[in-house]
Design a protein around this motif. Structure first.
Motif, PDB file in Angstrom:
ATOM      1  N   ARG A 244      49.423  43.790  31.756  1.00 39.58           N
ATOM      2  CA  ARG A 244      48.304  43.028  31.176  1.00 39.58           C
ATOM      3  C   ARG A 244      47.747  42.018  32.185  1.00 39.58           C
ATOM      4  N   SER A 245      48.639  41.342  32.871  1.00 38.14           N
ATOM      5  CA  SER A 245      48.180  40.347  33.855  1.00 38.14           C
ATOM      6  C   SER A 245      47.445  41.023  35.012  1.00 38.14           C
ATOM      7  N   ILE A 246      47.971  42.157  35.454  1.00 45.85           N
ATOM      8  CA  ILE A 246      47.294  42.873  36.543  1.00 45.85           C
ATOM      9  C   ILE A 246      45.890  43.271  36.103  1.00 45.85           C
ATOM     10  N   ARG A 247      45.780  43.811  34.901  1.00 47.04           N
ATOM     11  CA  ARG A 247      44.478  44.255  34.404  1.00 47.04           C
ATOM     12  C   ARG A 247      43.508  43.076  34.310  1.00 47.04           C
ATOM     13  N   ALA A 248      44.026  41.924  33.917  1.00 47.27           N
ATOM     14  CA  ALA A 248      43.158  40.750  33.813  1.00 47.27           C
ATOM     15  C   ALA A 248      42.632  40.343  35.192  1.00 47.27           C
ATOM     16  N   VAL A 249      43.515  40.307  36.175  1.00 48.24           N
ATOM     17  CA  VAL A 249      43.093  39.897  37.518  1.00 48.24           C
ATOM     18  C   VAL A 249      42.112  40.916  38.098  1.00 48.24           C
ATOM     19  N   LEU A 250      42.371  42.194  37.875  1.00 45.29           N
ATOM     20  CA  LEU A 250      41.444  43.218  38.361  1.00 45.29           C
ATOM     21  C   LEU A 250      40.061  43.005  37.757  1.00 45.29           C
ATOM     22  N   GLU A 252      38.734  40.372  36.416  1.00 43.29           N
ATOM     23  CA  GLU A 252      38.108  39.132  36.907  1.00 43.29           C
ATOM     24  C   GLU A 252      37.456  39.325  38.267  1.00 43.29           C
ATOM     25  N   ASN A 253      37.961  40.311  39.019  1.00 42.00           N
ATOM     26  CA  ASN A 253      37.467  40.504  40.372  1.00 42.00           C
ATOM     27  C   ASN A 253      36.629  41.772  40.532  1.00 42.00           C
ATOM     28  N   GLY A 254      36.076  42.223  39.405  1.00 45.49           N
ATOM     29  CA  GLY A 254      35.107  43.307  39.479  1.00 45.49           C
ATOM     30  C   GLY A 254      35.700  44.685  39.686  1.00 45.49           C
ATOM     31  N   ILE A 255      37.003  44.792  39.489  1.00 44.34           N
ATOM     32  CA  ILE A 255      37.643  46.098  39.609  1.00 44.34           C
ATOM     33  C   ILE A 255      37.943  46.619  38.208  1.00 44.34           C
ATOM     34  N   ASP A 256      37.672  47.885  37.996  1.00 47.22           N
ATOM     35  CA  ASP A 256      37.965  48.541  36.723  1.00 47.22           C
ATOM     36  C   ASP A 256      39.453  48.352  36.390  1.00 47.22           C
ATOM     37  N   PRO A 257      39.764  47.662  35.291  1.00 45.63           N
ATOM     38  CA  PRO A 257      41.177  47.383  34.985  1.00 45.63           C
ATOM     39  C   PRO A 257      41.997  48.643  34.725  1.00 45.63           C
ATOM     40  N   ASN A 258      41.333  49.751  34.425  1.00 47.06           N
ATOM     41  CA  ASN A 258      42.093  50.989  34.179  1.00 47.06           C
ATOM     42  C   ASN A 258      42.745  51.541  35.437  1.00 47.06           C
ATOM     43  N   LEU A 259      42.567  50.832  36.537  1.00 48.24           N
ATOM     44  CA  LEU A 259      43.306  51.165  37.751  1.00 48.24           C
ATOM     45  C   LEU A 259      44.816  51.097  37.497  1.00 48.24           C
ATOM     46  N   VAL A 260      45.215  50.172  36.623  1.00 46.34           N
ATOM     47  CA  VAL A 260      46.653  50.026  36.324  1.00 46.34           C
ATOM     48  C   VAL A 260      46.831  50.067  34.817  1.00 46.34           C
TER      49      VAL A 260
END
Lengths: 555, 555
Positions: A244-250, A252-260
């Motif tokens: 969840r934290s990784i997805r949030a940081v992604l 926030e920085n314009g990266i598709d959170p579904n990366l993780v």
């Protein structure tokens, strides 16, 4: 222009790069669970954050959700009742692949900066994660905090540093100018693009759901891959908080959170479908030999980085610090009830006994004295509970019972069931010590995970060193130790470990233990014996997770 | 104290390290077969050294010799009649393992220094090796010299540089000092030993017996492993000369020469026994899919680095240099009769034709003009023979005949059999060009090794780019090309190659060709599509060939 998050966390990266180059002591994250280090309200806030998960649905907003699944049983007997999203494997993979384009385009600098931001964020959640680790794995609090949070974060940062170093070798572009004698030179412009290999799956274990997961997770992520975290069915919460934290940081920085994403399933077929999917290009696994070997045999489309079972062992030849040696071993055998992949299982002692500063000790005396040392060390209940934690699985409990029955060898120290006043339903056992002869290989020469160790009677020191080498070469080991006052014995043991490829701890008598490995300095596993086909963390752990695609044209 | 040979060759190593970091043009070894570069007597001496092998037994003084074997058939029809020692596989493996101890102990510096000395020695044998390569493979003289000697040596040096860089990251020792608040710090001395993984086997190919062998050979050797070179049955001599020189340099420097041996056998079972032996920990292979896949499936005890077949392709969308484009393609298709793993096989052209600076060209015109360009380029016999060389195998000759029959597509340019006045028994063929539709996948979508190329009619440029990506993702490719005057087409093709993971050459019209890759600068293969699971040469090519074994103790 470097990515702003790389700028922000540059000291962290530089510290890690220096540490992996020099391998001296360094840590990015404070290992003391103290308000001084983490802020006055951190302990209470973390506990509250953890408590808030209990009995709830843990939303992640992942694609393809088909339902909820939970069922974690706390070794401490605490009711967790957290439900996690179950998502269609195909949906997670497709979404991960989709997200990889943007992740590639921000380049190694951007990926590194965002990974460092993620680690920083996770560090601030250390108390929350530590409670989750403790309650799902049965670790004692101090270990759950240290190994579960700052040390795991250090291992993650270590992987990021290796990944950065390898990617940084690849220049973004170059001019290639080849002289042609009196004619004008041939001149080409070339560009080099680092591309991830595909989706990485990281399969977690039930005992160290962050420490053993972060290296593969961050190695795969930092090198440009999507990552699907498949946690152990009994240690989901620490992975879920992490994801969840990784997805949030992604995001926030314009990266598709579904990366993780997190893959929770109660269905073996779904797990097999996941790891053998053609789009999955790496699988990181920590756990038993059966599933590990299945992965190696069946995930032929992927690189499999597997940490499997082993038979860690220690050769005792002689010592000038008998009491301290026994104390050191007692701690190793007791820590987290021996439920570490690095705990010593076989202690090889010459039949004729050993020389010590306190005179000769027979084999039987060594057995009795080690038993006494363990008993003494665990005499105070508060020490015992802090060190032992709880037994993580019913299988381990059963093995302890079997060991206590004498089936695997003569019982030198019987296990005790302790009552933990704070957690009345916790299953707590003290270590079992067994004695057997070197010839009784069926007893000690396979991993018996948990607080079960063998004091193996070997003809002499030379035979013990040879046996150690053979055990490691055939059954694997993450750790080996030797106690000796004789340089030639240490030399012989050292050379044996070069052949069997295992890390060696020599004459440990102080505050360092054979089962502990420190990020940036100690290689965790060598990747050269059957206990693991890779090491945390070295260049080989990251270099094959990305490929370089070049293009070139005349200029 | 650095090894004296590392000191001696330090500029060579530093040059290579700088080159792999910057990827600009650099070469350690002169590519011109000139007396000026190699010494007045070098050409004659090299020829004499080569001639002296003919009709002789090539002694190597290897263990376990059971007999002699030869039988190489020169594509130029020259009688070679060299006999090579046949040695028992177990003897070669045991001797290699035995030799590894001393090789480990001199450390990365010593190994690197000796490898550099070997490369220097091989460079001085460039003429001898070039004749051996030419006569066994059918390459023209200039290619045999360049690719067979200096360029192969550059690829070997490149692997040594990568291996050195990765090993140099591992400090020999460190002091680990962990603060303990007000208590004295924990202090550990740690040593880190780089150990090879075991015996490496390098399986050579019949077309590039040094260029495709040296990367794996030097990568395995420099990282501490014994190496057994298993040459292609028809290109043994270049490997035998190489192995003899390596053994000589090893012995001169106090290393057991059995560290590197030649395995010659006429027995498929012996080869299989060799590559699947438990002591063999790496296999480097260049060649066809059948044996390559067999190795990947069966050598589970080893890391297999395999370069297999592919369907290299080029998308032609448009050009502002039509004539130069055709000239560039004509050279690529003709060089060594297309017997390169990097030769373009499928040229994808829109059905509606292409725009050029010379106006619109229909698909049929492109076919005819390319045929004319090839014919024109090979019009002078001395050019034709120098460029084409000879057909290396009977299988390739047969494929050319099949292609000429029209079975794989409409014949746009029929192959011609040329007579080589210098080598009357040489089998020389000019390239075959075939036309077919994109839908006829069975015709062009598998490797047809040799001077056989397809001009594939595709609906439009977008379809051509999509087809190129699909060919590469499913069948592999070491090279891809695109010709276009439109930035958006080049962009789309670039992005397609990021997904299919292939090196892209854009608008090549000058003296660089899609089938050429330059050491230190161009990655040969990406390791990311079915044509190869590794790249020459990158960190991943070396990092997993050694392991680090540590030991630690209190100080």
């Amino acid at each position: 222009m470097p990515h702003p998050l790389l700028d922000k966390h540059r000291p962290l990266l530089d510290g890690a790069l220096n540490a992996i180059a020099t391998r001296g002591y360094w840590s990015a994250f404070n290992e003391m669970p103290s308000p001084k280090a983490y802020g006055e309200t951190a302990p209470a806030d973390g506990k509250a954050a953890f408590d808030a998960h209990l009995g709830q649905q843990f939303s992640l907003d992942q694609p393809g959700q088909t339902g909820w699944h939970g069922g974690e049983q706390s070794p401490y007997g605490v009711d967790l009742n957290v439900q996690y999203p179950v998502c269609a494997i195909e949906a997670l993979i497709a979404a991960g692949q989709q997200a990889m384009g943007g992740w590639q385009k921000i380049g190694a600098d951007g990926r590194t900066g965002i990974c460092l931001e993620i680690l920083d964020r996770l560090n601030r959640q250390s108390f929350e994660i530590a409670h989750a680790v403790m309650l799902t794995t049965g670790q004692g609090w101090m270990m759950a905090f240290q190994a579960g949070a700052p040390h795991a974060q250090d291992r993650g940062l270590e992987a990021v540093a290796y990944a950065y170093r390898e990617q940084a070798f690849v220049p973004a572009e170059t001019i290639w100018e080849k002289p042609q004698g009196k004619n004008p030179p041939l001149v080409m412009k070339k560009h080099f693009e680092v591309v991830g290999r595909g989706v990485g799956v990281v399969v977690g274990c039930g005992t160290f759901p962050t420490w053993n997961t972060y290296p593969g997770l961050f190695a795969a992520l930092a090198t440009g891959n999507a990552v699907i975290v498949k946690p152990h069915s009994n240690a989901i919460l620490p992975a879920a908080i992490t994801v969840r934290s990784i997805r949030a940081v992604l995001a926030e920085n314009g990266i598709d959170p579904n990366l993780v994403t997190l893959a929770v399933t109660n269905d073996r077929a779904a797990t097999q479908q996941l790891v053998t999917h053609p789009a999955v290009k790496s699988v990181d696994f920590t756990g038993g030999n059966v599933f590990g070997q299945w992965l190696i045999d069946n995930c032929r489309q992927a690189q499999v980085y597997a940490e499997l079972a082993g038979v860690n062992n220690i050769v005792i030849d002689s010592t000038d610090s008998y009491r301290k040696m026994l104390g050191n071993l007692a701690f190793t055998l007791s820590l987290y009830s021996g439920q570490m992949c690095t705990t010593s299982q076989a202690i090889l002692v010459p039949a004729g006994g050993i020389e010590t500063e306190d005179g000769h000790k027979s084999y039987d005396e060594v057995c009795a004295d080690l038993a006494k040392a363990v008993t003494g060390f665990l005499a105070k209940p508060e020490v015992a509970h802090a060190v032992l934690g709880a037994i993580q699985s019913a299988d381990t409990l059963k093995r302890v019972e079997e060991a206590a029955s004498g089936r695997f060898g003569t019982v030198v120290l019987a296990p005790q069931k302790l009552e933990n006043p704070e957690f009345p339903r916790a299953e707590v056992r003290t270590p079992v010590l067994l004695a057997c002869d070197a010839g009784e290989e069926a007893k000690y020469m396979e991993e018996r995970f948990g607080p079960i160790s063998f004091i193996v009677k070997v003809a002499d020191t030379a035979a013990a060193i040879a046996l150690s080498e053979r055990i490691i070469a055939t059954h694997g080991a993450l750790t080996a130790g030797v106690y000796s006052t004789k340089p030639e014995v240490i030399e012989a043991m050292t050379e044996a470990t070069w052949r069997s490829k295992v890390a060696l701890s020599i004459n440990l008598t102080g505050g360092v233990f054979v089962n502990q490995s420190a990020a940036y300095s100690d290689y965790h596993g060598t990747g050269g014996n059957p206990s693991a086909n890779a090491s945390y963390a070295d260049s080989a752990f990251v270099a094959n997770r990305f490929r370089v695609v070049q293009r070139r044209y005349h200029v």
